[in-house]
Write a protein that holds these residues in place. Structure first.
Motif, short mmCIF file in Angstrom:
data_model
loop_
_atom_site.label_atom_id
_atom_site.label_comp_id
_atom_site.label_asym_id
_atom_site.label_seq_id
_atom_site.Cartn_x
_atom_site.Cartn_y
_atom_site.Cartn_z
N HIS A 30 0.81 -1.22 0.00
CA HIS A 30 0.00 0.00 0.00
C HIS A 30 0.85 1.28 0.00
CE1 HIS A 30 -3.28 -2.77 0.63
NE2 HIS A 30 -2.73 -3.19 1.75
N LEU A 31 1.83 1.31 -0.91
CA LEU A 31 2.64 2.51 -1.14
C LEU A 31 2.65 2.80 -2.63
CD1 LEU A 31 5.93 1.95 0.93
CD2 LEU A 31 4.13 3.60 1.42
N SER A 32 3.06 4.00 -2.98
CA SER A 32 3.31 4.27 -4.40
C SER A 32 4.71 3.75 -4.72
CB SER A 32 3.15 5.76 -4.70
OG SER A 32 4.03 6.51 -3.90
N PRO A 33 5.00 3.47 -5.99
CA PRO A 33 6.27 2.83 -6.36
C PRO A 33 7.54 3.56 -5.90
CG PRO A 33 4.73 2.67 -8.17
CD PRO A 33 4.09 3.56 -7.15
N SER A 34 7.59 4.86 -6.01
CA SER A 34 8.81 5.60 -5.66
C SER A 34 9.18 5.47 -4.18
CB SER A 34 8.68 7.06 -6.07
OG SER A 34 9.89 7.73 -5.80
N PRO A 35 8.26 5.74 -3.25
CA PRO A 35 8.60 5.54 -1.84
C PRO A 35 8.90 4.09 -1.49
CG PRO A 35 6.58 6.83 -2.03
CD PRO A 35 6.95 6.36 -3.41
N CYS A 36 8.23 3.16 -2.18
CA CYS A 36 8.49 1.73 -1.93
C CYS A 36 9.92 1.40 -2.31
CB CYS A 36 7.51 0.89 -2.74
SG CYS A 36 7.69 -0.88 -2.46
N LEU A 37 10.36 1.85 -3.48
CA LEU A 37 11.73 1.59 -3.92
C LEU A 37 12.74 2.22 -2.97
CD1 LEU A 37 13.56 0.31 -6.02
CD2 LEU A 37 13.36 2.43 -7.37
N MET A 38 12.45 3.40 -2.49
CA MET A 38 13.36 4.06 -1.53
C MET A 38 13.48 3.24 -0.25
SD MET A 38 12.35 8.09 -2.13
CE MET A 38 12.77 8.49 -0.46
N ARG A 39 12.37 2.71 0.21
CA ARG A 39 12.40 1.88 1.43
C ARG A 39 13.20 0.59 1.20
NH1 ARG A 39 8.30 2.17 5.81
NH2 ARG A 39 7.25 4.16 5.64
N VAL A 40 13.01 -0.05 0.05
CA VAL A 40 13.76 -1.27 -0.25
C VAL A 40 15.26 -0.96 -0.26
CG1 VAL A 40 14.26 -3.00 -2.01
CG2 VAL A 40 11.89 -2.42 -1.48
N LYS A 41 15.64 0.13 -0.88
CA LYS A 41 17.06 0.50 -0.92
C LYS A 41 17.61 0.78 0.47
CE LYS A 41 17.28 2.09 -5.67
NZ LYS A 41 17.55 3.17 -6.60
N LYS A 42 16.82 1.44 1.31
CA LYS A 42 17.25 1.69 2.70
C LYS A 42 17.40 0.38 3.47
CE LYS A 42 15.52 6.37 3.43
NZ LYS A 42 14.53 7.21 4.13
N LEU A 43 16.47 -0.56 3.26
CA LEU A 43 16.55 -1.86 3.93
C LEU A 43 17.80 -2.62 3.47
CD1 LEU A 43 12.78 -2.84 3.74
CD2 LEU A 43 14.09 -2.44 5.84
N GLN A 44 18.14 -2.50 2.20
CA GLN A 44 19.36 -3.14 1.69
C GLN A 44 20.60 -2.49 2.30
OE1 GLN A 44 18.61 -2.62 -2.51
NE2 GLN A 44 17.83 -4.69 -2.74
N GLN A 45 20.65 -1.16 2.28
CA GLN A 45 21.81 -0.44 2.80
C GLN A 45 22.01 -0.69 4.29
OE1 GLN A 45 20.80 3.54 1.58
NE2 GLN A 45 21.62 3.26 -0.49
N ALA A 46 20.92 -0.85 5.03
CA ALA A 46 21.00 -1.08 6.48
C ALA A 46 21.31 -2.54 6.81
CB ALA A 46 19.69 -0.66 7.16
N GLY A 47 21.35 -3.41 5.79
CA GLY A 47 21.71 -4.81 6.02
C GLY A 47 20.56 -5.73 6.38
N TYR A 48 19.33 -5.24 6.32
CA TYR A 48 18.18 -6.11 6.60
C TYR A 48 17.98 -7.11 5.46
CZ TYR A 48 16.89 -3.14 10.51
OH TYR A 48 16.91 -2.46 11.70
N ILE A 49 18.26 -6.68 4.25
CA ILE A 49 18.20 -7.56 3.09
C ILE A 49 19.64 -7.90 2.74
CG2 ILE A 49 17.54 -7.79 0.67
CD1 ILE A 49 15.32 -5.69 1.26
N THR A 50 19.99 -9.15 2.88
CA THR A 50 21.40 -9.54 2.68
C THR A 50 21.66 -10.13 1.30
OG1 THR A 50 20.97 -11.71 3.67
CG2 THR A 50 21.75 -9.96 5.15
N GLY A 51 20.63 -10.38 0.51
CA GLY A 51 20.83 -10.90 -0.83
C GLY A 51 19.58 -11.55 -1.37
N TYR A 52 19.68 -11.98 -2.61
CA TYR A 52 18.58 -12.65 -3.28
C TYR A 52 19.15 -13.94 -3.87
CZ TYR A 52 16.32 -8.10 -2.95
OH TYR A 52 15.77 -6.95 -2.49
N ALA A 53 18.37 -15.01 -3.84
CA ALA A 53 18.87 -16.28 -4.35
C ALA A 53 17.74 -17.10 -4.95
CB ALA A 53 19.52 -17.08 -3.22
N ALA A 54 18.09 -17.96 -5.88
CA ALA A 54 17.11 -18.89 -6.46
C ALA A 54 16.91 -20.06 -5.49
CB ALA A 54 17.62 -19.42 -7.80
N GLN A 55 15.69 -20.53 -5.38
CA GLN A 55 15.41 -21.71 -4.58
C GLN A 55 15.40 -22.91 -5.52
OE1 GLN A 55 11.77 -20.91 -2.49
NE2 GLN A 55 12.65 -19.21 -1.36
#
Length: 158
Positions: A30-55
């Motif tokens: 329930h966000l618009s795309p721009s603020p959502c992308l900013m939050r994802v980038k902040k979560l990555q920079q802060a280390g909450y998201i450590t990577g992406y992988a195929a299952q």
């Protein structure tokens, strides 16, 4: 960085589908795309998201064996734990290593091609003298389900 309920929702959705588009993710949280992308980038920079992988579906690749192993060390000094952990980390087939409380020191999860492969790894570890006193093996017969996501919404209700 302090997380709010939207951040938790973003993490929840990304761990279920790391390939989701930003537009789809924004709709789900329930966000618009721009603020959502900013939050994802902040979560990555802060280390909450450590990577992406195929299952990977191991069953499609061929037969495998999963074994949980309880390890008890001979000695319990910091250097003994460090030596064991360093050796265990180098074993590709050990996919999880947990230092635990209770009747033994470590719980390891192995994925190998066969029981013979598993036993050869254990024999090598004992020969390396990394401090193993005893070990008990538990061969997985069947895994009715394995969840690949954490229960973020229940652990961190917002």
């Amino acid at each position: 960085m302090k997380l709010d309920r939207i951040d938790i929702r973003i993490l929840h959705e990304l761990q279920k589908n790391g390939r989701i588009t930003n537009v789809e993710l924004a709709e789900l949280v329930h966000l618009s795309p721009s603020p959502c992308l900013m939050r994802v980038k902040k979560l990555q920079q802060a280390g909450y998201i450590t990577g992406y992988a195929a299952q990977i579906d191991l069953a499609k690749l061929g037969p495998t064996l999963t074994v949980f192993t309880e390890i008890t060390l001979k000695n319990h000094r910091k250097m003994d734990f460090d030596r064991f952990q360093q050796a265990a980390e180098k074993v590709e087939e050990i996919i999880e290593c947990h230092l635990i409380s209770g009747g033994y020191d470590y719980l390891l999860k192995f994925v190998t091609g066969s029981i013979g492969d598993y036993q050869a790894i254990m024999e090598r570890m004992i020969d390396m003298d990394v401090g193993i006193d005893k070990y008990f093996s538990f061969v997985v017969m069947k895994s009715p389900f394995v969840k690949s996501h954490l229960p973020l919404k229940t652990i961190f209700p917002m």
